[in-house]
Each structure stands twice: as C-alpha cells, then as structure tokens.
Scaffold this active site. Structure first.
Site, mmCIF file in Angstrom:
data_model
loop_
_atom_site.group_PDB
_atom_site.id
_atom_site.type_symbol
_atom_site.label_atom_id
_atom_site.label_comp_id
_atom_site.label_asym_id
_atom_site.label_seq_id
_atom_site.Cartn_x
_atom_site.Cartn_y
_atom_site.Cartn_z
ATOM 1 C CE LYS A 17 -1.902 -1.548 3.804
ATOM 2 N NZ LYS A 17 -1.399 -2.913 3.903
ATOM 3 C CG HIS A 42 2.234 1.540 5.244
ATOM 4 N ND1 HIS A 42 1.173 2.409 5.207
ATOM 5 C CD2 HIS A 42 1.728 0.369 5.722
ATOM 6 C CE1 HIS A 42 0.091 1.792 5.663
ATOM 7 N NE2 HIS A 42 0.403 0.563 5.983
ATOM 8 C CB THR A 131 2.073 -5.418 16.195
ATOM 9 O OG1 THR A 131 1.030 -4.569 16.702
ATOM 10 C CG2 THR A 131 1.754 -5.809 14.761
ATOM 11 N NE ARG A 145 -20.372 4.238 25.918
ATOM 12 C CZ ARG A 145 -21.662 3.922 26.003
ATOM 13 N NH1 ARG A 145 -22.572 4.700 25.469
ATOM 14 N NH2 ARG A 145 -22.036 2.833 26.629
ATOM 15 C CD GLN A 226 -3.622 -2.396 10.452
ATOM 16 O OE1 GLN A 226 -4.524 -1.577 10.523
ATOM 17 N NE2 GLN A 226 -2.393 -2.069 10.797
ATOM 18 C CB THR A 305 7.719 -3.353 8.285
ATOM 19 O OG1 THR A 305 7.327 -3.830 7.010
ATOM 20 C CG2 THR A 305 8.594 -2.148 8.120
HETATM 21 P P1 GDP Z 1 2.217 -2.225 3.077
HETATM 22 O O1 GDP Z 1 2.147 -2.492 4.542
HETATM 23 O O2 GDP Z 1 0.996 -2.660 2.349
HETATM 24 O O3 GDP Z 1 2.601 -0.805 2.753
HETATM 25 O O4 GDP Z 1 3.380 -3.149 2.529
HETATM 26 P P2 GDP Z 1 4.848 -3.334 3.187
HETATM 27 O O5 GDP Z 1 5.632 -2.119 2.899
HETATM 28 O O6 GDP Z 1 4.741 -3.793 4.592
HETATM 29 O O7 GDP Z 1 5.361 -4.602 2.390
HETATM 30 C C1 GDP Z 1 5.555 -4.596 1.016
HETATM 31 C C2 GDP Z 1 7.046 -4.861 0.732
HETATM 32 O O8 GDP Z 1 7.205 -5.178 -0.639
HETATM 33 C C3 GDP Z 1 7.931 -3.644 0.961
HETATM 34 O O9 GDP Z 1 9.197 -4.083 1.387
HETATM 35 C C4 GDP Z 1 8.020 -2.992 -0.411
HETATM 36 O O10 GDP Z 1 9.221 -2.254 -0.608
HETATM 37 C C5 GDP Z 1 8.001 -4.205 -1.305
HETATM 38 N N1 GDP Z 1 7.344 -4.028 -2.606
HETATM 39 C C6 GDP Z 1 6.247 -3.290 -2.911
HETATM 40 N N2 GDP Z 1 5.898 -3.474 -4.204
HETATM 41 C C7 GDP Z 1 6.793 -4.347 -4.724
HETATM 42 C C8 GDP Z 1 6.947 -4.978 -6.009
HETATM 43 O O11 GDP Z 1 6.165 -4.779 -6.933
HETATM 44 N N3 GDP Z 1 7.980 -5.857 -6.147
HETATM 45 C C9 GDP Z 1 8.845 -6.135 -5.135
HETATM 46 N N4 GDP Z 1 9.828 -7.009 -5.375
HETATM 47 N N5 GDP Z 1 8.732 -5.563 -3.929
HETATM 48 C C10 GDP Z 1 7.712 -4.697 -3.711
HETATM 49 P P1 IMO Z 2 0.203 -3.033 7.260
HETATM 50 O O1 IMO Z 2 -0.503 -1.709 7.308
HETATM 51 C C1 IMO Z 2 0.260 -7.259 8.328
HETATM 52 C C2 IMO Z 2 -1.665 -8.374 12.123
HETATM 53 C C3 IMO Z 2 -0.778 -8.893 13.242
HETATM 54 C C4 IMO Z 2 -1.744 -9.840 13.920
HETATM 55 C C5 IMO Z 2 -3.090 -9.124 13.792
HETATM 56 C C6 IMO Z 2 -3.504 -8.335 15.027
HETATM 57 O O2 IMO Z 2 1.680 -2.938 7.252
HETATM 58 O O3 IMO Z 2 -0.346 -3.884 6.165
HETATM 59 P P2 IMO Z 2 -2.665 -6.045 16.087
HETATM 60 O O4 IMO Z 2 -1.321 -5.645 16.629
HETATM 61 O O5 IMO Z 2 -3.156 -5.185 14.985
HETATM 62 O O6 IMO Z 2 -3.689 -6.230 17.172
HETATM 63 O O7 IMO Z 2 -2.428 -7.525 15.481
HETATM 64 O O8 IMO Z 2 -2.939 -8.237 12.694
HETATM 65 N N1 IMO Z 2 -1.273 -7.052 11.567
HETATM 66 C C7 IMO Z 2 -0.702 -6.874 10.375
HETATM 67 N N2 IMO Z 2 -0.270 -7.768 9.461
HETATM 68 N N3 IMO Z 2 0.356 -5.940 8.072
HETATM 69 C C8 IMO Z 2 -0.093 -5.026 8.964
HETATM 70 O O9 IMO Z 2 -0.152 -3.711 8.685
HETATM 71 C C9 IMO Z 2 -0.615 -5.476 10.199
HETATM 72 N N4 IMO Z 2 -1.112 -4.867 11.302
HETATM 73 C C10 IMO Z 2 -1.530 -5.843 12.122
HETATM 74 O O10 IMO Z 2 0.352 -9.556 12.748
HETATM 75 O O11 IMO Z 2 -1.845 -11.048 13.191
HETATM 76 MG MG MG Z 3 3.204 -3.487 6.043
#
Ligand code: GDP
Ligand code: IMO
Ligand code: MG
Length: 436
Positions: A17, A42, A131, A145, A226, A305
């Site tokens: 994202k 992210h 997390t 509340r 998420q 991450t």
């Molecule tokens: P988000 O939480 O949805 O923003 O996704 P994350 O950043 O946690 O995880 C996505 C990972 O994949 C990151 O390390 C990005 O740099 C990487 N990424 C995103 N798009 C691509 C892609 O098209 N190809 C590859 N190889 N990596 C990507």
């Molecule tokens: P982004 O925005 C992937 C998962 C946790 C756990 C569950 C509940 O990077 O996509 P929490 O701490 O939210 O109560 O944990 O949700 N989880 C995620 N998994 N990407 C995330 O965010 C997440 N945020 C929470 O691993 O299974």
């Molecule tokens: Mg992520």
C-alpha cells in the site's frame, strides 16, 4: 473538481500500500490515514532511499504533500514524535505538513502491557500474534467510552483525573488477573503532558481541513492500513486487528462523507502473505529451498516490518479476493510484487474451496470454517523472463499477462496498475485512479 481515491489492502496486509500511495501522490495534494495505528509498517523506496513509516501517512516523502491523521487512528504520541524526528533528521520536513485529529484515541503504556499479557496467557493455537503495540486495548477503551483522546491532552486537570480512573481499572486487571506489574501513573501522566506540548501545533480539525482542501480543488488519497481479511468485522475473526480496514472506514475514520469517495483501489499481492496466527487456506511451506513458497518468502523479502517476523506465504486466493472486492466496492486492483513470481514453472490460483463436502467459491466468514477449507486450484504456466522493473504492459511476458488476465476474470474487477519492483517508478499503469 477535486477527486478522492481510497487505497486499501485486500488481503492480510503488507500488499504494498505504502509504495503505491507514494507513487500516486504525483496527482494528489494530501494523504489521510483513517484507521489502525503503529501496527502498520509501510515501506517506500525512492531512488536509493528506503523509508519505513508506521503512523505518518505515505505522502510525507513527496515535497508539498499534506498529511492527515484522522480520528479513526489510535495514536501513540511517543511513537509519532520519534517517527517525525527520524524523518526530519533525514531532511524531510514533517511538522508543518502533518495534521492530527483531536479525536484520535491515545495509546498509553498500559495498552501495550495489556496486549502482551493477553497474548502470553493464550494457548499457542489461540494466539493472534498481535504486534504488541496496544492497538486492541486502545480500541476497546474507545468503544467502552473510557478512552483518553488527543483532545483531552489539552485539558491537563481533566486528563489527570480521567487517567487516574482508567488506570485504577487497568492496573487492577494487570496485577490481579494477569499477575503482571502495575504501570506507574505519574510516569504516564508526565510523559503524556510533555508530549502534548510538541503535538499541539499539529492538532487540527482534520474533517474540516480535508473538506477545505477538497473545496480548494485538492485531490486526496485515503491510505488504509492492514488489509480486508484482518478487518474486525469482515476478517477471519478473532484472528484480526481491532479496526475496520475496509474502504467504508475511510469516511468514518476521517470525517468525510462517503459520497466524496470517488475511486477505491484494492492493493493485492500477486500471491498471498499473512503475519501472525489464523487460518490461511492457500498457505505453502516457506522453509524448503527450491519450493514456490520459499521463493515467495526469499525473493519477496517477506519479513514483517514492525515485528521482524517471517510472513507466511501462499498462492493467490481468488475466492478470498472476491469477498474483499465486494466489501470494499473496489473500482480497480493494483497487483504488486509480480516480479517475485518470475521463474516459477507453474502457478496455482485458488479459485474456491471444498468445505464439509461442499464446493464454495467465496471465503467463508468464521475462522473455524476458513480453517476447514481445502483449496481448489487451477494451474497456469509460469514465465522464465524477467518482469522486475518492467514499466509497460506490452513488455510483460505473454504468460505473465495471461496470469493477470485470469486474476482479473476470477476477481471480477479490472486490474488498473501492476507493480514490478519496490521502487516508486517500477509500476505499470493501465488506468489512472485520478483520471477514471
Ligand atoms: P504495506 O504495509 O501494504 O505498505 O506493505 P509493506 O511495505 O509492509 O510490504 C511490502 C514490501 O514489498 C515492501 O518491502 C516494499 O518495498 C516491497 N514491494 C512493494 N511493491 C513491490 C513490487 O512490486 N515488487 C517487489 N519485489 N517488492 C515490492
Ligand atoms: P500493514 O498496514 C500485516 C496483524 C498482526 C496480527 C493481527 C492483530 O503494514 O499492512 P494487532 O497488533 O493489529 O492487534 O495484530 O494483525 N497485523 C498486520 N499484518 N500488516 C499489517 O499492517 C498489520 N497490522 C496488524 O500480525 O496477526
Ligand atoms: Mg506493512
């Protein structure tokens, strides 16, 4: 007229994202976070620089873009301030561009203590694998509340009184039920009030600010955290996060009317991943070298991450996507990480499941039913060519295009964008969300 685009994850998070929000900011003047907290991670890659954001919206890396944290976000003020310091140390101006809603519930130290204590008490198969950031307990306080909000920080006496009351309750639970140590009231109070001073200049009525931005003709992006299958209502409950992560939440979590949301972009990995506990029908073995699951994990660098845990990996699940696409009212999909599949001989796509002797074509609702689902696969040929960094649809290998065409057909939503690498510009555009 200004346009508003909502970006949501359609799987279990980490779909990419942040990368796509950053890429889309060349057509937007603002980015709004509307749910979740610093459980999100992210990653953005711009040139040779990599940025990891938890709370700060992914628009911050593009100069001149305004960023908003809406009322639906649970806010750990200490975490936010250290994230801001880190970005500013790297030369990115944040404080003048970031607005925080006074309606955000605060995450305070006892929330993460409760989160961790609860997980520790659960049996292995019941652990959610949170997390540990206090997200669930902070949302519980909001709904009960009794929560403290950013707004309360600016009324110190009232804040102190409310905090005393709520901490009496939580410390009772921590010590008497979990057998943990209590959290120190004075420390929490002093820390919170000190942080309030730094937060104050950024605190703004976000709902009013984004309305004004739209009136002034500014395009906005609403950045989900998420993913739909982690949504508190629509996900694989109880193995979910504690907020709504679906597109509808963009309205409630920021204070914009739903009729002002014009396009919903569903970010979708070319395969699936999941971090933490819970059912995952198309899951593969990620530990055996030479297997497709290992390739997804290794080449996709599927390490969380926020918590550095290994992400579980599996085949694309079209039956789960069908549910996500409908719930979000997805206008178009962005398929990410296509390059990770380069070189696989064949690719399986989960098109439905066998559940208790019946064939179903959509992910069921209950986690126990999802756990009993046996995937039904369709197999497509892979491609030996590289898709990494490809920027034009015509330059994709024929079999990669056939794979994407089949996903589009099975999910019943057009694919508007394809991502072929982590870098901002490693992206194929078929139809621009701001220009539909
Ligand atoms: P988000 O939480 O949805 O923003 O996704 P994350 O950043 O946690 O995880 C996505 C990972 O994949 C990151 O390390 C990005 O740099 C990487 N990424 C995103 N798009 C691509 C892609 O098209 N190809 C590859 N190889 N990596 C990507
Ligand atoms: P982004 O925005 C992937 C998962 C946790 C756990 C569950 C509940 O990077 O996509 P929490 O701490 O939210 O109560 O944990 O949700 N989880 C995620 N998994 N990407 C995330 O965010 C997440 N945020 C929470 O691993 O299974
Ligand atoms: Mg992520």
């Amino acid at each position: 007229m200004a346009k508003n685009v909502v970006v949501v994850g359609t799987q279990w998070g980490d779909e990419g994202k942040g990368k796509i929000v950053d890429w889309l900011t060349d057509n937007a003047q603002g980015v709004v976070r509307f749910q979740g907290g610093h459980n999100a991670g992210h990653t953005l890659v711009v040139g040779d620089k990599e940025y990891k954001l938890n709370l700060v919206p992914s628009g911050i890396v593009r100069a001149g873009v305004n960023c908003y944290i809406g009322n639906g976000v649970v806010l750990d003020a200490g975490h936010l301030l250290s994230e801001i310091d880190g970005l500013e140390a790297g030369g990115i101006e944040v404080q003048s561009r970031l607005k925080v809603s006074p309606g955000c519930p605060l995450i305070l130290p006892y929330h993460s203590e409760l989160d961790k204590a609860r997980e520790a008490k659960k049996n292995a198969d019941a652990k959610i694998g949170t997390t540990g950031k206090g997200i669930g307990p902070a949302y519980e306080d909001k709904v009960a509340r009794r929560g403290l909000r950013v707004y309360d920080l600016f009324h110190p006496q009232r804040f102190a009184d409310k905090l005393a009351e709520v901490m009496e309750y939580h410390n009772f639970v921590l010590t008497q039920y979990f057998g943990s140590a209590p959290v120190d009231y004075q420390l929490v109070l002093d820390q919170a009030l000190a942080r309030a001073e730094r937060l104050k200049p950024m605190v703004t009525d976000v709902s009013a600010a984004i309305y004004a931005a739209n009136q002034a003709g500014q395009n906005l992006l609403f950045e989900g955290a998420q993913g739909t299958l982690l949504d508190i209502d629509h996900g694989t409950y109880p193995f979910v996060t504690s907020s709504n992560c679906v597109a509808g939440q963009a309205a409630a979590g920021s204070g914009v009317g739903p009729s002002s949301l014009h396009y919903v972009l569903g970010i979708t990995k070319a395969y699936c991943t999941r971090v933490g506990g819970g059912p995952f029908p198309s899951e593969l073995d990620i530990d055996t070298e030479g297997t497709p699951g290992y390739q997804m994990f290794d080449k996709g660098r599927e390490i969380g991450t926020v918590t550095r845990r290994k992400r579980r990996c599996g085949w694309f699940d079209a039956a789960a996507l069908r549910r996500s696409a409908r719930i979000n009212g997805v206008t178009g999909l962005c398929i990410t990480k296509l390059d990770v599949l380069d070189g696989l001989k064949t690719l399986d796509i989960c098109t439905g499941y066998k559940l208790d002797g019946q064939v179903v074509d959509m992910l069921p609702i209950g986690a126990d039913e999802v756990a009993r689902c046996e995937p039904i696969y369709e197999t497509l040929p892979g491609w030996s060519e590289n898709t990494f960094r490809v920027k034009r649809w015509e330059d994709l290998p024929v079999n990669a295009r056939a794979y994407l065409d089949r996903l589009e057909q099975l999910c019943q939503v057009p694919i508007d964008i394809v991502s072929t690498g982590p870098e901002r510009d490693e992206t194929i555009l078929k139809r621009h969300p701001f220009m539909v």
